[in-house]
Design a protein around this motif. Structure first.
Motif, mmCIF file in Angstrom:
data_model
loop_
_atom_site.group_PDB
_atom_site.id
_atom_site.type_symbol
_atom_site.label_atom_id
_atom_site.label_comp_id
_atom_site.label_asym_id
_atom_site.label_seq_id
_atom_site.Cartn_x
_atom_site.Cartn_y
_atom_site.Cartn_z
ATOM 1 N N ALA A 91 0.841 -1.193 0.000
ATOM 2 C CA ALA A 91 0.000 0.000 0.000
ATOM 3 C C ALA A 91 0.877 1.244 0.000
ATOM 4 O O ALA A 91 2.092 1.162 0.203
ATOM 5 N N LEU A 92 0.231 2.375 -0.200
ATOM 6 C CA LEU A 92 0.880 3.664 -0.009
ATOM 7 C C LEU A 92 0.638 4.064 1.443
ATOM 8 O O LEU A 92 -0.517 4.133 1.876
ATOM 9 N N TYR A 93 1.709 4.283 2.176
ATOM 10 C CA TYR A 93 1.617 4.567 3.605
ATOM 11 C C TYR A 93 1.778 6.069 3.843
ATOM 12 O O TYR A 93 2.746 6.679 3.383
ATOM 13 N N TYR A 94 0.821 6.624 4.579
ATOM 14 C CA TYR A 94 0.812 8.042 4.896
ATOM 15 C C TYR A 94 1.002 8.247 6.397
ATOM 16 O O TYR A 94 0.516 7.446 7.202
ATOM 17 N N CYS A 95 1.643 9.349 6.758
ATOM 18 C CA CYS A 95 1.637 9.757 8.155
ATOM 19 C C CYS A 95 0.848 11.054 8.271
ATOM 20 O O CYS A 95 0.740 11.818 7.298
ATOM 21 N N ALA A 96 0.300 11.269 9.449
ATOM 22 C CA ALA A 96 -0.541 12.434 9.676
ATOM 23 C C ALA A 96 -0.397 12.873 11.124
ATOM 24 O O ALA A 96 -0.179 12.042 12.019
ATOM 25 N N ALA A 97 -0.547 14.163 11.359
ATOM 26 C CA ALA A 97 -0.439 14.724 12.702
ATOM 27 C C ALA A 97 -1.764 15.345 13.101
ATOM 28 O O ALA A 97 -2.438 15.994 12.275
ATOM 29 N N GLY A 98 -2.142 15.141 14.359
ATOM 30 C CA GLY A 98 -3.406 15.696 14.833
ATOM 31 C C GLY A 98 -3.759 15.141 16.191
ATOM 32 O O GLY A 98 -2.897 15.044 17.067
ATOM 33 N N GLY A 99 -5.028 14.732 16.336
ATOM 34 C CA GLY A 99 -5.472 14.164 17.604
ATOM 35 C C GLY A 99 -5.222 12.674 17.662
ATOM 36 O O GLY A 99 -5.134 12.014 16.622
ATOM 37 N N PHE A 100 -5.127 12.135 18.855
ATOM 38 C CA PHE A 100 -4.867 10.710 19.037
ATOM 39 C C PHE A 100 -6.152 9.940 18.732
ATOM 40 O O PHE A 100 -7.087 9.908 19.526
ATOM 41 N N SER A 101 -6.172 9.300 17.567
ATOM 42 C CA SER A 101 -7.395 8.629 17.140
ATOM 43 C C SER A 101 -7.104 7.704 15.968
ATOM 44 O O SER A 101 -6.108 7.870 15.257
ATOM 45 N N SER A 102 -8.001 6.762 15.744
ATOM 46 C CA SER A 102 -7.935 5.933 14.543
ATOM 47 C C SER A 102 -8.752 6.547 13.406
ATOM 48 O O SER A 102 -8.778 6.000 12.301
#
Length: 120
Positions: A91-102
């Motif tokens: 897959a194409l793997y992304y990272c993201a920043a924000g709140g702790f959540s799924s």
């Protein structure tokens, strides 16, 4: 916050990769950072997330203990160590920043993604 994901590549089944998510020139220590992935023809899905201080992590069921998320706030970097890789992890793997959540909507900042391909 501009995020850069790296570390993807082509590996054989059972192999390992260590993905990195960096925020060059910008501290993201105040944010949770999550990893998501999108396989061809499928929706983007949650993989794992880590709290702002690294004290709490959450992973998707399919991880099954194969992936470990960690962070080094001094280096503005979050890691996703992936072991025992399977073809279905491609897959194409992304990272993201924000709140702790799924939940993807809880993340305000996204990187461009790094491709992981696992051959059978």
């Amino acid at each position: 916050v501009q995020l850069q994901a790296s570390g993807g590549g082509l590996v054989q089944t059972g192999g390992s990769l260590n993905l990195s998510c960096a925020a060059p020139g910008r501290a993201f220590g105040g944010y949770a950072v999550g990893w998501f992935r999108q396989a061809p023809g499928k929706d983007r899905e949650f993989v794992a997330t880590i709290s702002y201080n690294g004290g709490t992590t959450l992973s998707a069921d399919f991880v099954e203990g194969r992936f470990t998320i960690s962070r080094d706030n001094a280096r503005n970097t979050v890691y996703l160590q992936m072991n025992s890789l399977k073809p279905e992890d491609t897959a194409l793997y992304y990272c993201a920043a924000g709140g702790f959540s799924s939940i993807q909507a809880r993340y305000s900042y996204w990187g461009h993604g790094t491709q992981v391909t696992v051959s059978s």
